[in-house]
Design an enzyme around this catalytic site. Sequence first.
Site, PDB file in Angstrom:
ATOM      1  N   ALA A  72      36.375  38.086  40.506  1.00  0.00           N
ATOM      2  CA  ALA A  72      37.517  37.549  40.634  1.00  0.00           C
ATOM      3  C   ALA A  72      37.848  36.873  39.517  1.00  0.00           C
ATOM      4  O   ALA A  72      36.739  36.376  38.760  1.00  0.00           O
ATOM      5  CB  ALA A  72      37.521  36.576  42.019  1.00  0.00           C
ATOM      6  N   ASP A  73      39.121  36.439  39.434  1.00  0.00           N
ATOM      7  CA  ASP A  73      39.634  35.707  38.436  1.00  0.00           C
ATOM      8  C   ASP A  73      40.862  34.993  38.518  1.00  0.00           C
ATOM      9  O   ASP A  73      41.816  35.539  39.478  1.00  0.00           O
ATOM     10  CB  ASP A  73      39.938  36.797  37.370  1.00  0.00           C
ATOM     11  CG  ASP A  73      40.169  35.863  35.884  1.00  0.00           C
ATOM     12  OD1 ASP A  73      39.208  35.332  35.120  1.00  0.00           O
ATOM     13  OD2 ASP A  73      41.234  35.229  35.451  1.00  0.00           O
ATOM     14  N   THR A  74      40.921  33.654  38.429  1.00  0.00           N
ATOM     15  CA  THR A  74      41.863  32.721  38.929  1.00  0.00           C
ATOM     16  C   THR A  74      42.572  32.153  37.902  1.00  0.00           C
ATOM     17  O   THR A  74      41.884  31.509  37.058  1.00  0.00           O
ATOM     18  CB  THR A  74      41.195  31.501  39.906  1.00  0.00           C
ATOM     19  OG1 THR A  74      40.612  32.060  41.052  1.00  0.00           O
ATOM     20  CG2 THR A  74      42.446  30.660  40.498  1.00  0.00           C
TER      21      THR A  74
END
Length: 196
Positions: A72-74
């Site tokens: 994931a990347d926020t």
Amino acid sequence: MFRICYPLILASASPRRREYLARLGLEFSIVPADIDESCNPAESPRDFARRMAATKARAIAETNPAACILSADTVVALDGQIFGKPRSREEALMMLTTLQGRTHQVTTGFAIVAKNRNIDLLDAVTTQVTFGAFAEPILRAYVASNEPMDKAGAYGIQGIGSFLVHSISGSCSNVAGLPVHAVVRALLDQSLLQAG
């Protein structure tokens, strides 16, 4: 509560993502991906988050083809401008000052890759976050806590920074780094996860 059907690797060193998976009762290992996290010119926050998540998962899947890789990347964005992790206290203060009294977007791109099962799923979830307004000395005190320094947008909704948030519309866990509902739904839909 849940049981993963294949070896699960979290391609992230984020303690928040690790906590969310552990709370679900999942067994997993952690193998952070070492990739170039530069944003391409004119790339939207959503496209950037999705590309980063996909690149991380696919990199780890190359050497772990029998596993299920979750990455994931926020990103935090206001008016299309991405606010990454601050490089200094002054940059953190600038970010927080800019976000004051306004609604910004937190987008988490996530990828699920199971190479041996031909699964390469990519999605993103966006939450609207509205900040209240605080005087500069309060923002400086928050920056001095050091909490903002390793967080996109220079705040952590799950920590001290929760006081900054007036309201949210959308997934709360997404703001902390993992849209748990969407990830669990995707794992179930791909028969990678089951109850018990």
